[in-house]
Design an enzyme around this catalytic site. Structure first.
Site, PDB file in Angstrom:
ATOM      1  N   ARG A   1     -12.770  49.039  14.350  1.00 37.17           N
ATOM      2  CA  ARG A   1     -12.045  48.180  15.332  1.00 37.17           C
ATOM      3  C   ARG A   1     -11.502  46.813  14.891  1.00 37.17           C
ATOM      4  NH1 ARG A   1     -13.625  46.184  20.723  1.00 37.17           N
ATOM      5  NH2 ARG A   1     -15.630  45.595  19.902  1.00 37.17           N
TER       6      ARG A   1
ATOM      7  N   MET B   1      -5.456  52.374  25.346  1.00 33.56           N
ATOM      8  CA  MET B   1      -6.681  52.713  25.576  1.00 33.56           C
ATOM      9  C   MET B   1      -7.569  52.314  24.511  1.00 33.56           C
ATOM     10  SD  MET B   1      -6.161  53.917  28.330  1.00 33.56           S
ATOM     11  CE  MET B   1      -6.167  55.290  29.600  1.00 33.56           C
TER      12      MET B   1
ATOM     13  N   HIS C   1      -5.241  48.364  35.761  1.00 32.92           N
ATOM     14  CA  HIS C   1      -6.427  49.410  35.729  1.00 32.92           C
ATOM     15  C   HIS C   1      -5.950  50.163  37.040  1.00 32.92           C
ATOM     16  CE1 HIS C   1      -9.955  51.043  34.777  1.00 32.92           C
ATOM     17  NE2 HIS C   1     -10.159  51.264  35.977  1.00 32.92           N
TER      18      HIS C   1
ATOM     19  N   ASP D   1     -12.345  45.896  31.403  1.00 32.55           N
ATOM     20  CA  ASP D   1     -11.789  45.949  32.550  1.00 32.55           C
ATOM     21  C   ASP D   1     -12.703  44.808  33.684  1.00 32.55           C
ATOM     22  OD1 ASP D   1      -9.851  47.805  31.986  1.00 32.55           O
ATOM     23  OD2 ASP D   1     -11.470  49.397  32.527  1.00 32.55           O
TER      24      ASP D   1
ATOM     25  N   GLU E   1       1.083  50.631  40.734  1.00 36.17           N
ATOM     26  CA  GLU E   1       1.013  49.959  39.540  1.00 36.17           C
ATOM     27  C   GLU E   1       2.424  49.348  39.154  1.00 36.17           C
ATOM     28  OE1 GLU E   1      -1.028  51.866  36.261  1.00 36.17           O
ATOM     29  OE2 GLU E   1      -2.195  53.233  37.624  1.00 36.17           O
TER      30      GLU E   1
HETATM   31  C1  GAR Z   1      -1.998  53.899  33.924  1.00 35.10           C
HETATM   32  O1  GAR Z   1      -2.305  54.585  35.386  1.00 35.10           O
HETATM   33  C2  GAR Z   1      -2.855  52.594  33.590  1.00 35.10           C
HETATM   34  O2  GAR Z   1      -3.271  52.031  34.820  1.00 35.10           O
HETATM   35  C3  GAR Z   1      -4.200  53.407  32.954  1.00 35.10           C
HETATM   36  O3  GAR Z   1      -3.242  54.354  32.041  1.00 35.10           O
HETATM   37  C4  GAR Z   1      -2.198  54.941  32.797  1.00 35.10           C
HETATM   38  C5  GAR Z   1      -1.039  54.630  31.607  1.00 35.10           C
HETATM   39  O4  GAR Z   1       0.103  55.257  32.235  1.00 35.10           O
HETATM   40  N1  GAR Z   1      -4.798  52.456  32.010  1.00 35.10           N
HETATM   41  C6  GAR Z   1      -6.023  52.630  32.025  1.00 35.10           C
HETATM   42  O5  GAR Z   1      -6.708  53.373  32.415  1.00 35.10           O
HETATM   43  C7  GAR Z   1      -6.815  51.485  30.948  1.00 35.10           C
HETATM   44  N2  GAR Z   1      -8.123  51.535  31.512  1.00 35.10           N
HETATM   45  P1  GAR Z   1       1.698  55.035  31.729  1.00 35.10           P
HETATM   46  O6  GAR Z   1       1.511  55.190  30.216  1.00 35.10           O
HETATM   47  O7  GAR Z   1       2.382  55.826  32.334  1.00 35.10           O
HETATM   48  O8  GAR Z   1       1.662  53.566  32.122  1.00 35.10           O
END
Ligand code: GAR
Length: 223
Positions: free
Chosen positions: A64, A89, A116, A152, A181
């Site tokens: 990491r 992620m 999130h 988060d 979002e």
């Molecule tokens: C989204 O729903 C975002 O909120 C989530 O991943 C997805 C990405 O979608 N993020 C997490 O869960 C982070 N903990 P995208 O690649 O279509 O933007």
């Protein structure tokens, strides 16, 4: 005009919303670079199509600290004012978080945000929509927050609420949340660009915004 770096691991629909908002003038900024830890991420395609630079720093099997050191080095070439995590992620190392922390500029607030798919502090971490369904929550939603060293757990900038329906599958709930979002992330980035975000303790203020009407949101079935 602020310089924005977006970190994404997946399909990049939130990146798409940010790119569209920059192109449409809803954000006074430009996505300079999109960095992914996943070489095949759809986000990289979107970035190329929009003419943004791309960087790939694979994370598989990499420690990491050394991964984040490389990400920091690549980002610094693009001198971003703001780093937006959009479906990235990975948990960031303390070194990364402090490089874009509140003392890294004169803005007085951190320079890293995340989105999130839940109403934090409920359901942090992976599979937030699945967690909300399994818990039996009547509402879920999404949160844009500053990033700290936890999962988060940073200060909340803006949230949007959606109902959880009896008929919901994880996919249906995720889609309902995702469209919110795409609405709130560009708004939070524009507030940052306008210098309107202030952080005191855990509380974020959006300078110059009108207080909302204090109406209650009623649960489905609560006639
Ligand atoms: C989204 O729903 C975002 O909120 C989530 O991943 C997805 C990405 O979608 N993020 C997490 O869960 C982070 N903990 P995208 O690649 O279509 O933007």
């Amino acid at each position: 005009m602020i310089r924005i770096a977006v970190l994404a691991s997946g399909s990049g629909t939130n990146l798409g919303a940010l790119l569209d908002a920059c192109a449409g003038g809803q954000i006074d900024g430009r996505v300079e670079v999109v960095l992914s830890n996943m070489p095949g991420a759809g986000a990289l395609e979107r970035a190329r199509a929009a003419g943004a630079a791309t960087e790939v720093v694979p994370s598989k099997g990499v420690q990491r600290e050394s991964h984040d050191a490389e990400v920091l080095a690549r980002l610094s070439r693009h001198t971003p004012d703001l780093v937006c995590l959009a479906g990235y992620m990975r948990l960031l190392t303390p070194r990364f978080v402090s490089a874009y922390g509140p003392t890294s500029s004169t803005r007085g607030c951190p320079r890293i945000m995340n989105i999130h798919p839940a109403l934090l502090p409920s359901f942090p971490g992976l599979h937030a929509q699945r967690q909300a369904l399994a818990y039996g929550a009547r509402f879920s939603g999404c949160t844009v927050h500053f990033v700290d060293e936890g999962t988060d757990s940073g200060a909340i900038i803006v949230q949007a609420v959606v109902p959880v329906l009896e008929s919901d599958t994880e996919e249906a709930l995720a889609a309902r949340i995702l469209s919110e979002e795409h609405r709130i992330y560009p708004r939070a980035v524009q507030w940052f660009a306008q210098g309107r975000l202030a952080l005191e303790g855990r509380r974020v203020t959006v300078r110059g915004s009108r207080p909302p009407e204090p109406v209650a949101l009623r649960s489905p079935w609560d006639e």
